[in-house]
Design an enzyme around this catalytic site. Structure first.
Site, PDB file in Angstrom:
ATOM      1  CB  SER A  31      -0.826   0.100   1.285  1.00 40.91           C
ATOM      2  OG  SER A  31      -1.742  -0.898   1.385  1.00 40.91           O
ATOM      3  CG  HIS A  62      -4.184  -1.945  -3.702  1.00 40.52           C
ATOM      4  ND1 HIS A  62      -3.239  -2.854  -3.280  1.00 40.52           N
ATOM      5  CD2 HIS A  62      -4.492  -1.206  -2.628  1.00 40.52           C
ATOM      6  CE1 HIS A  62      -2.991  -2.655  -2.005  1.00 40.52           C
ATOM      7  NE2 HIS A  62      -3.742  -1.667  -1.581  1.00 40.52           N
ATOM      8  CG  HIS A  84      -4.786  -7.210   0.255  1.00 36.56           C
ATOM      9  ND1 HIS A  84      -4.726  -6.292  -0.780  1.00 36.56           N
ATOM     10  CD2 HIS A  84      -3.719  -6.952   1.054  1.00 36.56           C
ATOM     11  CE1 HIS A  84      -3.666  -5.509  -0.599  1.00 36.56           C
ATOM     12  NE2 HIS A  84      -3.045  -5.886   0.503  1.00 36.56           N
ATOM     13  CE1 TYR A  86      -8.581  -5.664   1.628  1.00 35.01           C
ATOM     14  CE2 TYR A  86      -6.670  -6.272   2.953  1.00 35.01           C
ATOM     15  CZ  TYR A  86      -7.269  -5.455   2.007  1.00 35.01           C
ATOM     16  OH  TYR A  86      -6.554  -4.448   1.429  1.00 35.01           O
ATOM     17  CD  GLU A  87      -8.584  -7.225  -2.789  1.00 32.19           C
ATOM     18  OE1 GLU A  87      -9.055  -6.757  -3.833  1.00 32.19           O
ATOM     19  OE2 GLU A  87      -7.383  -7.499  -2.657  1.00 32.19           O
ATOM     20  CB  ALA A 114       1.522  -0.218   4.625  1.00 34.02           C
ATOM     21  CG  MET A 212      -4.545  -6.313   6.979  1.00 31.02           C
ATOM     22  SD  MET A 212      -5.849  -5.184   6.460  1.00 31.02           S
ATOM     23  CE  MET A 212      -5.971  -4.121   7.914  1.00 31.02           C
ATOM     24  CB  SER A 213      -0.249  -8.447   2.503  1.00 29.34           C
ATOM     25  OG  SER A 213       0.799  -7.604   2.943  1.00 29.34           O
ATOM     26  CG  ASN A 236      -0.624   2.119  11.561  1.00 33.24           C
ATOM     27  OD1 ASN A 236      -0.390   1.663  10.419  1.00 33.24           O
ATOM     28  ND2 ASN A 236      -1.189   1.396  12.500  1.00 33.24           N
ATOM     29  CG  HIS A 248      -6.565   3.003   3.921  1.00 34.75           C
ATOM     30  ND1 HIS A 248      -5.550   2.057   3.916  1.00 34.75           N
ATOM     31  CD2 HIS A 248      -6.786   3.290   2.612  1.00 34.75           C
ATOM     32  CE1 HIS A 248      -5.193   1.794   2.665  1.00 34.75           C
ATOM     33  NE2 HIS A 248      -5.915   2.533   1.854  1.00 34.75           N
TER      34      HIS A 248
HETATM   35  N1  HPA Z   1      -2.810  -3.359  11.242  1.00 30.79           N
HETATM   36  C1  HPA Z   1      -2.949  -4.163  10.177  1.00 30.79           C
HETATM   37  N2  HPA Z   1      -2.552  -3.831   8.969  1.00 30.79           N
HETATM   38  C2  HPA Z   1      -1.972  -2.633   8.800  1.00 30.79           C
HETATM   39  C3  HPA Z   1      -1.781  -1.750   9.862  1.00 30.79           C
HETATM   40  C4  HPA Z   1      -2.222  -2.137  11.157  1.00 30.79           C
HETATM   41  O1  HPA Z   1      -2.099  -1.404  12.156  1.00 30.79           O
HETATM   42  N3  HPA Z   1      -1.168  -0.634   9.346  1.00 30.79           N
HETATM   43  C5  HPA Z   1      -1.000  -0.862   8.024  1.00 30.79           C
HETATM   44  N4  HPA Z   1      -1.478  -2.077   7.681  1.00 30.79           N
END
Ligand code: HPA
Length: 273
Positions: A31, A62, A84, A86-87, A114, A212-213, A236, A248
């Site tokens: 991302s 994306h 992903h 989650y999609e 990310a 998430m990847s 973050n 996001h």
């Molecule tokens: N959690 C999960 N996936 C993420 C995060 C997070 O805090 N930041 C960026 N992708």
């Protein structure tokens, strides 16, 4: 023939027909890191939508395509936009692009993402080299009949992140004067961010970063004998560490802020592997 393998071979043949190119290195962009292509001498682009049967990412920002070209002379295939779990895709679809790049000849895979910082010593904007992972919160991509053509039924996962490539990342960051953290990445399913209780649990289990990847792709590549390495951009602090909700937009803004240092590091790594 096994259905997963049949689809993989069909998609690989389509890509081969469109790009007569044998990559040495495969690079998957996370991302906000999708602008890397400008560092590459691009020869062929293939939008995923032109590959029949290929999973097409639905996430805004994306832009899904394979790019084939040279990074400092090294033949490279780049995935701009990944798929992903989650999609809603089956895990075997999520990892199919990784397998395609392996079948096209890529021997090394660089994964980027990310991620949320679970280690409280980290700060947003840090880069973290992945030294190991925890995969147990997502379905293994290797579930189902084993693809004997690719690898073993019970593959070893002792060194998913190749120690030699890890050393090259350390050397590359030293050469560039870029500080790089090291740690364990955990893949959760998403799309929701985690709760503070989940993050405390992950920290207790030894996690440094969460996302998430990546893990499913790393396992798939390791299964088929590719050498793997990975870098997370800590965008973050994970949930509950700071008294602020996760967003996001913040993830994208921080990724954007560090993309120059990130891109330089990736170029240096590709140039030396
Ligand atoms: N959690 C999960 N996936 C993420 C995060 C997070 O805090 N930041 C960026 N992708």
């Amino acid at each position: 023939m096994n259905q997963v393998y049949e689809k993989l071979i069909k998609c690989t043949e389509i890509v081969k027909a469109k790009a007569n190119f044998e990559p040495e290195v495969a690079l998957i962009l996370g991302s906000g890191l999708g602008e890397y292509a400008k560092n590459m001498d691009v020869k062929v682009e293939i939008p995923y939508s032109e590959i029949e049967g290929f999973p097409v990412s639905t996430v805004a920002g994306h832009d899904g395509r394979f790019l084939f070209g040279y990074v400092n002379g090294v033949p490279t295939v780049l995935m701009k936009g990944r798929v992903h779990f989650y999609e809603g895709y089956d895990m075997t679809d999520v990892v199919m692009p990784t397998r395609i790049m392996g079948l096209l000849g890529a021997k090394k895979l660089i994964l980027t993402n990310a991620a949320g910082g679970v280690n409280t010593e980290f700060k947003p904007g840090d880069l973290m080299m992945i030294t190991d992972h925890v995969s147990m919160f997502v379905k293994s991509p290797l579930i189902g009949p084993n693809l004997e053509e690719l690898g073993a039924r019970f593959p070893d996962m002792s060194h998913v992140y190749d120690p030699e490539l890890c050393d090259k990342i350390r050397k590359a960051s030293e050469k560039l004067g870029t500080n790089i953290q090291e740690g364990v990445y955990v893949q959760c399913t998403g799309p929701n961010y985690e709760t503070p209780a989940e993050i405390r649990m992950l920290r207790t289990l030894g996690a440094d970063a969460v996302g998430m990847s990546t893990v499913c792709e790393a396992m798939t590549a390791a299964h088929m004998g590719m050498k793997v390495c990975g870098i997370s951009c800590i965008t973050n602090m994970a949930a509950g560490i700071l008294d602020q909700p996760l967003d996001h937009k913040e993830v994208q803004e921080v990724a954007d802020r560090v993309k120059d240092k990130f891109e330089k590091l990736v170029t240096e790594i590709i140039s030396t592997i």
